[in-house]
Design a protein around this motif. Structure first.
Motif, short mmCIF file in Angstrom:
data_model
loop_
_atom_site.label_atom_id
_atom_site.label_comp_id
_atom_site.label_asym_id
_atom_site.label_seq_id
_atom_site.Cartn_x
_atom_site.Cartn_y
_atom_site.Cartn_z
N LEU A 273 39.35 57.20 46.36
CA LEU A 273 40.33 57.03 45.29
C LEU A 273 39.62 57.02 43.93
N PRO A 274 40.02 57.90 42.99
CA PRO A 274 39.41 57.88 41.66
C PRO A 274 39.59 56.50 41.01
N THR A 275 38.57 56.07 40.29
CA THR A 275 38.59 54.74 39.68
C THR A 275 38.48 54.84 38.17
N ILE A 276 39.38 54.16 37.47
CA ILE A 276 39.31 54.08 36.02
C ILE A 276 38.88 52.66 35.66
N TYR A 277 37.80 52.55 34.92
CA TYR A 277 37.25 51.25 34.54
C TYR A 277 37.69 50.91 33.11
N CYS A 278 38.27 49.74 32.95
CA CYS A 278 38.76 49.28 31.65
C CYS A 278 38.22 47.88 31.39
N ASP A 279 37.75 47.62 30.17
CA ASP A 279 37.17 46.29 29.89
C ASP A 279 38.17 45.32 29.29
N ASN A 280 39.48 45.69 29.32
CA ASN A 280 40.52 44.80 28.81
C ASN A 280 41.32 44.27 30.00
N LEU A 281 41.25 42.96 30.23
CA LEU A 281 41.93 42.37 31.39
C LEU A 281 43.44 42.59 31.33
N GLY A 282 44.02 42.46 30.13
CA GLY A 282 45.47 42.64 29.99
C GLY A 282 45.91 44.03 30.43
N ALA A 283 45.18 45.06 30.00
CA ALA A 283 45.53 46.42 30.38
C ALA A 283 45.33 46.65 31.87
#
Length: 354
Positions: A273-283
């Motif tokens: 599964l492709p993974t998108i990493y985001c450093d904003n917990l809310g998002a």
């Protein structure tokens, strides 16, 4: 994509034959791909051939050298072409072959820019943009002639194809194209000084056993947005950092879907599964919990788009610590230590000048 042994670089005699060329390739079994109109693929028994056509330049590669040569011979019988041998230079990008794959570099192009701007002997700097200096439209005194500024920025935009380390600086400085000032030009010269000390950097492309997509998404609120391998401004002003980050995730998802489709057409499916990493917990939470929808009701389209693909398990969005957010390099000016630690993660390596 890593180059196979049979790669060839060809030039056609005239750009006017492009339509006839693609038509002929179609007649011998090549199919134009939906994800990239410049790419044609032919699947045969025991071999696969790829042809990339850009105006009057062609790259041919495949799993069978004999089949590649047969296609070249067939093309030569119909068109005036020049066989330039193994791929080593294409559209201003030098291709260096090594035991680990390829390195894509525009070192010669950097030298041309520095030479044209009389900066071949300038003092180098460690980063392309100062982390403490905030540039605005009202800074400094407007240049009486912005031609030079625009010309250099245009060349730097093309250079960022293999130099993602300058993407943020180029994006930021391009925002002042209409009325650049002396301070903006000074910032452009800083980018050139940075390039003077990093001419030897190139983009590493290595073969892997499995195709798994890892996308880093980041946004600087009311600033810039990262989409895969680019840095650009968001089209609208977000009302919060969470909304801005969530829009960045949506754009990253769009790019991820395109890359996934392209890999499928190349018959190189993504295994996990492709993974998108985001450093904003809310998002990150928003992509999984519909109860939080009210927090970004102004971004409803992006919310439903991301949620849909998370629900059908086409992608996952997970949180990454800010210290591990590679995309920071493309969304903000970083201090030396943080900037340099991300260069290798971006795929940039040192190569010998040729």
């Amino acid at each position: 994509m890593s180059a196979a042994k049979g790669d060839l670089w060809l030039e056609t005699g005239s750009s006017g034959v492009v339509n006839a060329l693609t038509g002929y390739l179609s007649s011998i079994g090549f199919v134009k791909r939906k994800s990239d109109a410049s790419l044609l693929i032919r699947y045969g028994v025991g071999d696969t051939l790829f042809v990339l056509v850009y105006v009057d330049d062609i790259i041919i590669t495949g799993s069978n050298t004999l089949s590649v040569n047969q296609v070249v011979t067939s093309l030569a019988s119909k068109f005036s072409i020049k066989d330039l041998g193994n791929l080593h230079y294409f559209l201003g990008v030098e291709v260096i072959h090594n035991s680990n794959g390829l390195i894509l570099t525009q070192a010669n192009y950097v030298n041309e820019i520095l030479n044209d701007e009389l900066m071949t002997d300038c003092k180098s700097v460690n980063t392309p943009m100062s982390a403490s200096e905030l540039l605005t439209l009202s800074d400094g005194t407007h240049l009486t002639d912005a031609t030079r500024y625009r010309r250099v920025l245009g060349r730097l935009q093309y250079l960022s194809f293999t130099r993602p380390d300058i993407a943020y600086a180029v994006n930021k400085l391009s925002q002042f194209m209409k009325a650049p000032s002396d301070l903006h030009w000074k910032a452009v010269k800083r980018v050139l000084r940075y390039l003077r000390g990093t001419i030897q950097l190139g983009l590493r492309v290595t073969p892997i056993d499995e195709f798994n997509l890892h996308v880093y998404s980041d946004a600087d609120w009311v600033g810039t947005l990262l989409t895969d391998w680019s840095s650009k401004k968001q089209n609208i002003v977000s009302r919060s950092s969470t909304e801005s980050e969530y829009r960045a995730v949506a754009n990253a998802l769009s790019e991820t879907l395109w890359v996934t489709n392209l890999l499928n057409e190349l018959h190189f499916p993504v295994h996990k599964l492709p993974t998108i990493y985001c450093d904003n917990l809310g998002a990150t939470f928003l992509s999984k919990n519909p109860v939080l929808h009210s927090r970004v009701k102004h971004a409803a389209v992006d919310f439903h788009f991301v949620r849909h693909y998370v629900d059908i398990k086409r992608v996952r969005v997970i949180h990454v610590h800010g210290a591990d957010q590679i995309a920071d390099t493309l969304t903000k000016a970083l201090p030396k230590s943080s900037f340099e630690s991300n260069l290798f993660k971006l795929g940039l390596v040192t190569h010998r000048l040729t």
